[in-house]
Enzyme design. Structure first.
Site, mmCIF file in Angstrom:
data_model
loop_
_atom_site.group_PDB
_atom_site.id
_atom_site.type_symbol
_atom_site.label_atom_id
_atom_site.label_comp_id
_atom_site.label_asym_id
_atom_site.label_seq_id
_atom_site.Cartn_x
_atom_site.Cartn_y
_atom_site.Cartn_z
ATOM 1 N N CYS A 17 17.382 64.390 -27.564
ATOM 2 C CA CYS A 17 17.851 65.423 -26.756
ATOM 3 C C CYS A 17 18.939 65.114 -25.784
ATOM 4 O O CYS A 17 19.978 65.887 -25.438
ATOM 5 C CB CYS A 17 16.568 65.847 -25.948
ATOM 6 S SG CYS A 17 15.870 64.802 -24.739
ATOM 7 N N HIS A 68 12.887 64.118 -21.064
ATOM 8 C CA HIS A 68 13.345 65.347 -21.560
ATOM 9 C C HIS A 68 14.439 65.830 -21.064
ATOM 10 O O HIS A 68 14.510 65.603 -19.761
ATOM 11 C CB HIS A 68 12.414 66.604 -21.751
ATOM 12 C CG HIS A 68 12.854 67.687 -22.532
ATOM 13 N ND1 HIS A 68 13.202 67.598 -23.970
ATOM 14 C CD2 HIS A 68 12.851 68.809 -22.409
ATOM 15 C CE1 HIS A 68 13.646 68.650 -24.446
ATOM 16 N NE2 HIS A 68 13.402 69.660 -23.447
ATOM 17 N N ASP A 85 17.957 74.732 -24.238
ATOM 18 C CA ASP A 85 17.007 73.634 -24.671
ATOM 19 C C ASP A 85 16.671 73.913 -26.228
ATOM 20 O O ASP A 85 16.062 74.801 -26.886
ATOM 21 C CB ASP A 85 15.728 73.822 -24.144
ATOM 22 C CG ASP A 85 14.752 72.755 -24.123
ATOM 23 O OD1 ASP A 85 15.130 72.107 -25.295
ATOM 24 O OD2 ASP A 85 13.492 72.589 -23.475
#
Length: 204
Positions: A17, A68, A85
């Protein structure tokens, strides 16, 4: 909107990510959008995040990540408008207030903090994230040299000095929060983040 960023047009590699967000920041800045990279973590590296595609529907998509990262767009007043996201089950982009209500829901998060501890948010200007994020992906290697998850097909995102800064950039300690603003980006608690960045009403 005079611009559009579609999920299917974004570079995406599962479990990377931090790199997905680097590419999103790059594209949003090219489009003239004020954006920030947001790193979620805590000293225990146990970060509960709901509505994740990797999670189970029965648990509202809950995954406990070590960290994250997502991207958010802010307006001229510094309030978050949208969140980008690539790992969420929610829309892309998603209204920022709704994203936080469903991804970090107040009641469940109060309960989960007893097990996983408080979570913190390191907010980094998009331009700074592009200039300074640097990873050789060594954190994804097992002791035997195999990958925990297949890496992206493109080269590592390393700055000109070639120094891997992944650990210091993705980790968040209690000291980072106490001395927020003294390091890379600014570190907020969940309550502080809500108060600083979110509107009470839906903005999309």
């Amino acid at each position: 909107m005079s611009w559009e960023l579609r999920r299917e047009e974004c570079k995406y590699t599962s479990c990377y990510c931090e790199e997905n967000v680097w590419w999103m920041c790059n594209e949003l800045i090219r489009l003239g959008v004020r954006c920030f990279a947001v790193v979620c973590s805590n000293p225990n590296r146990t970060t509960p995040v709901f509505q994740q595609r990797a999670g189970n529907e029965a648990n509202a998509g809950l995954v406990v990540w070590d960290y994250h990262v997502f991207c958010m767009q802010c307006d001229a007043e510094g309030k978050a408008i949208r969140v980008f996201d690539l790992d969420t089950r929610l829309d892309f982009p998603q209204d920022a207030t709704e994203y936080f209500e469903r991804t970090f829901p107040e009641g469940p998060m109060l309960f989960l903090r007893q097990t996983f501890g408080d979570i913190f948010f390191r907010v980094v200007e998009g331009e700074s994230y592009l200039r300074e994020f640097s990873s050789d992906r060594s954190h994804m290697k097992l002791p035997d040299g195999k990958w925990q998850a297949p890496p992206p097909s493109y080269a590592c995102i390393l700055q000109d000095d070639g120094v891997n800064r992944f650990d210091e950039q993705m980790a968040i300690s209690s000291k980072d929060h106490r001395e927020r603003g003294s390091g890379w980006g600014t570190v907020y608690s969940l309550d502080e983040f809500r108060e600083t960045f979110l509107y009470n009403n839906k903005h999309l």
